[in-house]
Design a protein around this motif. Structure first.
Motif, PDB file in Angstrom:
ATOM      1  N   THR A  24       0.857  -1.186   0.000  1.00 40.92           N
ATOM      2  CA  THR A  24       0.000   0.000   0.000  1.00 40.92           C
ATOM      3  C   THR A  24       0.893   1.235   0.000  1.00 40.92           C
ATOM      4  O   THR A  24       2.050   1.168   0.433  1.00 40.92           O
ATOM      5  CB  THR A  24      -0.908   0.045   1.247  1.00 40.92           C
ATOM      6  OG1 THR A  24      -0.082   0.184   2.408  1.00 40.92           O
ATOM      7  CG2 THR A  24      -1.778  -1.190   1.365  1.00 40.92           C
ATOM      8  N   PRO A  25       0.373   2.358  -0.463  1.00 39.46           N
ATOM      9  CA  PRO A  25       1.168   3.588  -0.399  1.00 39.46           C
ATOM     10  C   PRO A  25       1.580   3.950   1.027  1.00 39.46           C
ATOM     11  O   PRO A  25       2.703   4.414   1.252  1.00 39.46           O
ATOM     12  CB  PRO A  25       0.233   4.651  -0.982  1.00 39.46           C
ATOM     13  CG  PRO A  25      -0.710   3.898  -1.857  1.00 39.46           C
ATOM     14  CD  PRO A  25      -0.890   2.566  -1.186  1.00 39.46           C
ATOM     15  N   GLU A  26       0.702   3.699   1.995  1.00 41.61           N
ATOM     16  CA  GLU A  26       1.022   3.999   3.385  1.00 41.61           C
ATOM     17  C   GLU A  26       2.208   3.173   3.870  1.00 41.61           C
ATOM     18  O   GLU A  26       3.135   3.695   4.486  1.00 41.61           O
ATOM     19  CB  GLU A  26      -0.180   3.736   4.300  1.00 41.61           C
ATOM     20  CG  GLU A  26      -1.378   4.605   4.010  1.00 41.61           C
ATOM     21  CD  GLU A  26      -2.378   3.943   3.063  1.00 41.61           C
ATOM     22  OE1 GLU A  26      -1.963   3.139   2.180  1.00 41.61           O
ATOM     23  OE2 GLU A  26      -3.563   4.222   3.186  1.00 41.61           O
ATOM     24  N   ALA A  27       2.188   1.871   3.571  1.00 40.13           N
ATOM     25  CA  ALA A  27       3.285   0.987   3.984  1.00 40.13           C
ATOM     26  C   ALA A  27       4.593   1.395   3.307  1.00 40.13           C
ATOM     27  O   ALA A  27       5.656   1.403   3.941  1.00 40.13           O
ATOM     28  CB  ALA A  27       2.943  -0.466   3.663  1.00 40.13           C
ATOM     29  N   ALA A  28       4.515   1.741   2.023  1.00 40.21           N
ATOM     30  CA  ALA A  28       5.715   2.161   1.301  1.00 40.21           C
ATOM     31  C   ALA A  28       6.295   3.432   1.897  1.00 40.21           C
ATOM     32  O   ALA A  28       7.509   3.559   2.063  1.00 40.21           O
ATOM     33  CB  ALA A  28       5.388   2.360  -0.182  1.00 40.21           C
ATOM     34  N   MET A  29       5.432   4.380   2.253  1.00 43.85           N
ATOM     35  CA  MET A  29       5.906   5.641   2.836  1.00 43.85           C
ATOM     36  C   MET A  29       6.521   5.405   4.217  1.00 43.85           C
ATOM     37  O   MET A  29       7.577   5.953   4.531  1.00 43.85           O
ATOM     38  CB  MET A  29       4.766   6.647   2.927  1.00 43.85           C
ATOM     39  CG  MET A  29       5.186   8.001   3.450  1.00 43.85           C
ATOM     40  SD  MET A  29       6.400   8.875   2.442  1.00 43.85           S
ATOM     41  CE  MET A  29       5.332   9.595   1.211  1.00 43.85           C
ATOM     42  N   ILE A  30       5.884   4.575   5.019  1.00 42.93           N
ATOM     43  CA  ILE A  30       6.427   4.270   6.346  1.00 42.93           C
ATOM     44  C   ILE A  30       7.798   3.619   6.215  1.00 42.93           C
ATOM     45  O   ILE A  30       8.748   3.983   6.925  1.00 42.93           O
ATOM     46  CB  ILE A  30       5.450   3.378   7.144  1.00 42.93           C
ATOM     47  CG1 ILE A  30       4.231   4.204   7.567  1.00 42.93           C
ATOM     48  CG2 ILE A  30       6.123   2.761   8.362  1.00 42.93           C
ATOM     49  CD1 ILE A  30       3.074   3.388   8.095  1.00 42.93           C
ATOM     50  N   ASN A  31       7.939   2.668   5.302  1.00 42.68           N
ATOM     51  CA  ASN A  31       9.239   2.018   5.087  1.00 42.68           C
ATOM     52  C   ASN A  31      10.281   3.012   4.594  1.00 42.68           C
ATOM     53  O   ASN A  31      11.442   2.969   5.024  1.00 42.68           O
ATOM     54  CB  ASN A  31       9.104   0.863   4.096  1.00 42.68           C
ATOM     55  CG  ASN A  31       8.353  -0.309   4.674  1.00 42.68           C
ATOM     56  OD1 ASN A  31       8.281  -0.485   5.887  1.00 42.68           O
ATOM     57  ND2 ASN A  31       7.756  -1.117   3.809  1.00 42.68           N
ATOM     58  N   ALA A  32       9.895   3.909   3.696  1.00 39.83           N
ATOM     59  CA  ALA A  32      10.838   4.896   3.165  1.00 39.83           C
ATOM     60  C   ALA A  32      11.328   5.819   4.273  1.00 39.83           C
ATOM     61  O   ALA A  32      12.526   6.107   4.373  1.00 39.83           O
ATOM     62  CB  ALA A  32      10.179   5.701   2.047  1.00 39.83           C
ATOM     63  N   ILE A  33      10.414   6.272   5.119  1.00 40.26           N
ATOM     64  CA  ILE A  33      10.800   7.169   6.214  1.00 40.26           C
ATOM     65  C   ILE A  33      11.695   6.433   7.211  1.00 40.26           C
ATOM     66  O   ILE A  33      12.706   6.976   7.674  1.00 40.26           O
ATOM     67  CB  ILE A  33       9.554   7.750   6.904  1.00 40.26           C
ATOM     68  CG1 ILE A  33       8.847   8.710   5.944  1.00 40.26           C
ATOM     69  CG2 ILE A  33       9.914   8.452   8.205  1.00 40.26           C
ATOM     70  CD1 ILE A  33       7.478   9.146   6.396  1.00 40.26           C
ATOM     71  N   ARG A  34      11.363   5.191   7.515  1.00 38.32           N
ATOM     72  CA  ARG A  34      12.183   4.395   8.438  1.00 38.32           C
ATOM     73  C   ARG A  34      13.593   4.200   7.865  1.00 38.32           C
ATOM     74  O   ARG A  34      14.592   4.359   8.577  1.00 38.32           O
ATOM     75  CB  ARG A  34      11.507   3.047   8.685  1.00 38.32           C
ATOM     76  CG  ARG A  34      12.179   2.215   9.759  1.00 38.32           C
ATOM     77  CD  ARG A  34      11.442   0.921  10.036  1.00 38.32           C
ATOM     78  NE  ARG A  34      10.100   1.210  10.550  1.00 38.32           N
ATOM     79  CZ  ARG A  34       8.975   0.681  10.060  1.00 38.32           C
ATOM     80  NH1 ARG A  34       9.020  -0.160   9.066  1.00 38.32           N
ATOM     81  NH2 ARG A  34       7.819   0.991  10.587  1.00 38.32           N
ATOM     82  N   ASP A  35      13.683   3.864   6.571  1.00 34.80           N
ATOM     83  CA  ASP A  35      14.990   3.662   5.946  1.00 34.80           C
ATOM     84  C   ASP A  35      15.808   4.953   5.908  1.00 34.80           C
ATOM     85  O   ASP A  35      17.015   4.937   6.161  1.00 34.80           O
ATOM     86  CB  ASP A  35      14.828   3.106   4.530  1.00 34.80           C
ATOM     87  CG  ASP A  35      14.292   1.679   4.514  1.00 34.80           C
ATOM     88  OD1 ASP A  35      14.301   1.019   5.577  1.00 34.80           O
ATOM     89  OD2 ASP A  35      13.846   1.235   3.434  1.00 34.80           O
ATOM     90  N   LEU A  36      15.153   6.071   5.589  1.00 33.35           N
ATOM     91  CA  LEU A  36      15.858   7.355   5.576  1.00 33.35           C
ATOM     92  C   LEU A  36      16.359   7.725   6.958  1.00 33.35           C
ATOM     93  O   LEU A  36      17.473   8.238   7.109  1.00 33.35           O
ATOM     94  CB  LEU A  36      14.950   8.460   5.027  1.00 33.35           C
ATOM     95  CG  LEU A  36      14.785   8.500   3.518  1.00 33.35           C
ATOM     96  CD1 LEU A  36      13.696   9.492   3.136  1.00 33.35           C
ATOM     97  CD2 LEU A  36      16.095   8.833   2.834  1.00 33.35           C
ATOM     98  N   SER A  37      15.559   7.462   7.957  1.00 30.56           N
ATOM     99  CA  SER A  37      15.966   7.746   9.333  1.00 30.56           C
ATOM    100  C   SER A  37      17.207   6.935   9.699  1.00 30.56           C
ATOM    101  O   SER A  37      18.145   7.460  10.318  1.00 30.56           O
ATOM    102  CB  SER A  37      14.815   7.435  10.286  1.00 30.56           C
ATOM    103  OG  SER A  37      15.181   7.706  11.600  1.00 30.56           O
ATOM    104  N   SER A  38      17.236   5.662   9.300  1.00 28.33           N
ATOM    105  CA  SER A  38      18.408   4.819   9.570  1.00 28.33           C
ATOM    106  C   SER A  38      19.638   5.341   8.842  1.00 28.33           C
ATOM    107  O   SER A  38      20.741   5.356   9.399  1.00 28.33           O
ATOM    108  CB  SER A  38      18.132   3.377   9.131  1.00 28.33           C
ATOM    109  OG  SER A  38      17.111   2.821   9.897  1.00 28.33           O
ATOM    110  N   GLU A  39      19.456   5.762   7.595  1.00 22.58           N
ATOM    111  CA  GLU A  39      20.586   6.284   6.821  1.00 22.58           C
ATOM    112  C   GLU A  39      21.141   7.559   7.442  1.00 22.58           C
ATOM    113  O   GLU A  39      22.352   7.753   7.514  1.00 22.58           O
ATOM    114  CB  GLU A  39      20.169   6.550   5.372  1.00 22.58           C
ATOM    115  CG  GLU A  39      20.062   5.297   4.542  1.00 22.58           C
ATOM    116  CD  GLU A  39      19.802   5.597   3.076  1.00 22.58           C
ATOM    117  OE1 GLU A  39      20.395   6.562   2.542  1.00 22.58           O
ATOM    118  OE2 GLU A  39      19.013   4.868   2.470  1.00 22.58           O
ATOM    119  N   VAL A  40      20.258   8.443   7.907  1.00 22.88           N
ATOM    120  CA  VAL A  40      20.708   9.682   8.529  1.00 22.88           C
ATOM    121  C   VAL A  40      21.437   9.378   9.839  1.00 22.88           C
ATOM    122  O   VAL A  40      22.463   9.993  10.143  1.00 22.88           O
ATOM    123  CB  VAL A  40      19.527  10.655   8.748  1.00 22.88           C
ATOM    124  CG1 VAL A  40      19.925  11.824   9.624  1.00 22.88           C
ATOM    125  CG2 VAL A  40      19.005  11.150   7.406  1.00 22.88           C
TER     126      VAL A  40
END
Length: 124
Positions: free
Chosen positions: A86-102
């Motif tokens: 779902t778009p919601e799941a994709a966005m949550i995963n993207a934000i989580r991954d970006l947070s880890s990268e930062v």
């Protein structure tokens, strides 16, 4: 600031007014598994970061962003996913991954900064 100027207050660029949500979701009524996320008080930096991170997800078919007007301080991120997500799941995963990268970037930066400040500790 000079009184009477038409210049908006600079805090309008980044301070979220009381009662306004940072992110809102608008499901797409014409395209299946698609939605638009409206992110308040952000600009091209967040829009492009989210777009690129979303496109790394194999379940994301499309991701794009736009800023409707330079004087309106929000970004619209459009996401379309396959039927397995779902778009919601994709966005949550993207934000989580970006947070880890930062976080990783911050750790590496601090380690390098400490190494430059204390070069003798590097060889111990």
């Amino acid at each position: 600031r000079t009184p009477g100027m038409n210049e908006p207050d600079r805090t309008e660029l980044f301070v979220l007014p009381q009662g306004v949500k940072k992110v809102t979701l608008q499901p797409d009524t014409k395209i299946q598994n698609a939605a638009t996320f409206i992110v308040q008080k952000e600009d091209h930096t967040i829009g492009n970061l989210l777009r690129m991170q979303l496109l790394r997800d194999p379940n994301v078919l499309f991701s794009g962003y736009r800023m409707p007007h330079p004087l309106e301080h929000y970004v619209q991120v459009k996401v379309q996913t396959s039927s397995s997500s779902t778009p919601e799941a994709a966005m949550i995963n993207a934000i989580r991954d970006l947070s880890s990268e930062v976080s990783l970037l911050e750790e590496r930066f601090v380690a390098e900064l400490n190494a430059k400040r204390n070069p003798q500790e590097q060889y111990m």
